[in-house]
Design an enzyme around this catalytic site. Structure first.
Site, mmCIF file in Angstrom:
data_model
loop_
_atom_site.group_PDB
_atom_site.id
_atom_site.type_symbol
_atom_site.label_atom_id
_atom_site.label_comp_id
_atom_site.label_asym_id
_atom_site.label_seq_id
_atom_site.Cartn_x
_atom_site.Cartn_y
_atom_site.Cartn_z
ATOM 1 N N ARG A 1 56.426 35.828 51.712
ATOM 2 C CA ARG A 1 55.513 34.688 51.916
ATOM 3 C C ARG A 1 54.866 34.394 50.576
ATOM 4 N NH1 ARG A 1 51.173 33.165 56.590
ATOM 5 N NH2 ARG A 1 53.177 32.704 57.592
ATOM 6 N N HIS B 1 58.818 26.535 56.319
ATOM 7 C CA HIS B 1 58.426 27.686 57.151
ATOM 8 C C HIS B 1 59.512 27.835 58.232
ATOM 9 C CE1 HIS B 1 56.163 30.789 58.898
ATOM 10 N NE2 HIS B 1 55.079 30.152 59.296
ATOM 11 N N GLN C 1 58.948 29.825 61.636
ATOM 12 C CA GLN C 1 58.108 29.172 62.638
ATOM 13 C C GLN C 1 58.915 28.128 63.403
ATOM 14 O OE1 GLN C 1 54.630 29.701 63.420
ATOM 15 N NE2 GLN C 1 55.326 28.498 65.166
ATOM 16 N N ASP D 1 49.725 20.744 62.776
ATOM 17 C CA ASP D 1 49.479 21.911 61.922
ATOM 18 C C ASP D 1 48.137 21.642 61.235
ATOM 19 O OD1 ASP D 1 49.701 24.137 60.274
ATOM 20 O OD2 ASP D 1 51.255 23.291 58.976
ATOM 21 N N CYS E 1 51.542 25.417 65.414
ATOM 22 C CA CYS E 1 52.075 26.669 64.848
ATOM 23 C C CYS E 1 51.000 27.741 64.694
ATOM 24 C CB CYS E 1 52.765 26.389 63.515
ATOM 25 S SG CYS E 1 51.664 25.688 62.282
ATOM 26 N N ARG F 1 57.913 34.020 67.833
ATOM 27 C CA ARG F 1 58.148 34.439 66.443
ATOM 28 C C ARG F 1 58.875 35.786 66.431
ATOM 29 N NH1 ARG F 1 55.021 32.380 62.428
ATOM 30 N NH2 ARG F 1 56.573 33.499 61.199
#
Ligand code: CP
Ligand code: NVA
Length: 304
Positions: A101, A128, A131, A220, A260, A288
């Site tokens: 990340r 991402h 996700q 988001d 998310c 996830r």
């Protein structure tokens, strides 16, 4: 598939293979005898905060028979300026897979190229993918299929989530409507190349227009990690791009609202809409784990 670096780099059959395996792993959780990461140690290199991604990978790696090593960039030499090229060549000789990340997409691509181990994008400024895979799994569970869907992304369409949705639409062929202020629209060239790849993608500055008849409303945060200095300007720009009762009323009857997470109530979504759709939103968070276990299983079987 040797790495999971972006949705852009996946094909439709690869995405569907991950989703099919994720569903199977979810159904058989706790009963699996196949441990594809047995005897392996996977490293999690994180330069940004995380709850869901960190925990779902640590748990998932263990459930697949491996060990997880959490490496915060502030505690390793990477955070003091050691190049990603050197970090990749050191860790590639010690660990069996990497989950990263960070900020720059090019850093995970460099790591993947130089480390010689399967590398997973756990969020960059550009994408991402983990996700999105969990989101697609959730939408399949909620609606039975991804075919013929109309999805509206309302808010910061140029962030990692918006961009991953753009590539998911290009690969899978559902309709994606983006609603965002002009200043925070994804670059025209990005949209054009996703459209050229088959994406039914449109952009508007009107959230209710994007939501009109949509099956899924998605949002988001307005201020992604690394953009904190722009908080005030973003709050002013994104004010009209909230998922609230008015926007939900424009969507198709029975539309689902997804997020998310983390969520900021009163900003990108109202507390009322969030709570009404909390079951689906936390189903996304749970998925996830299953989607990432599927990714790691496939990377291990086809791997580097
Ligand atoms: N959605 C998501 O990636 O959450 P975290 O930042 O908590 O990992
Ligand atoms: N766009 C958000 C996603 C958080 C999971 C961010 O980058 O902070």
């Amino acid at each position: 598939m040797k790495h999971l670096l972006s949705i852009e780099s996946l094909t439709a059959p690869e995405i569907l293979e991950i989703l099919d395996l994720a569903a199977k792993l979810k159904a058989t959780r706790g009963k699996e005898t196949h441990k594809p990461l047995s005897g392996e140690c996977w490293g999690l290199l994180f330069s940004k905060s995380s709850t869901r991604t960190r925990v779902s990978f640590e748990v998932g790696i263990r459930e697949l028979g491996g060990d997880a090593l959490f490496l915060s960039s502030s505690e390793i030499q990477l955070g003091r300026g050691e190049p990603i090229e050197d970090t990749a060549r050191v860790l590639g000789r010690m660990i069996h897979g990497a989950v990263i990340r960070t900020f720059k997409q090019s850093d995970i691509e460099t790591f993947a190229a130089l480390s010689g181990i399967p590398t997973i994008n756990a969020l960059t400024d550009e994408e991402h993918p983990c996700q999105i895979l969990a989101d697609l799994q959730t939408i399949r569970e909620l609606r039975g299929s991804l075919d013929g869907l109309k999805i509206a992304f309302i808010g910061d369409a140029d962030c990692n989530m918006g961009r991953s949705w753009i590539w998911a639409a290009a690969r899978l062929g559902f309709e994606l409507r983006l609603a965002c202020p002009e200043l925070y629209c994804p670059p025209a060239e990005l949209i054009a190349s996703a459209q050229a790849a088959g994406g039914l993608i449109s952009i508007t500055e009107n959230p209710e227009e994007a939501a009109s008849g949509a099956d899924i409303l998605y949002t988001d945060v307005w201020v992604s990690m690394g953009k904190e200095e722009e908080s005030e300007h973003r709050a002013a720009q994104f004010g009209p791009y909230q998922i609230n009762d008015r926007v939900v009323a424009a969507a198709a009857p029975g539309a689902h609202v997804l997020h998310c997470l983390p969520a900021y109530r009163g900003k990108e979504i109202t507390a009322e809409v969030f709570e009404r759709h909390a079951d689906a939103i936390f189903q996304q968070a749970e998925n996830r784990l299953h989607a990432q276990k599927a990714v790691m299983t496939l990377l291990r079987s086809e791997g580097v």
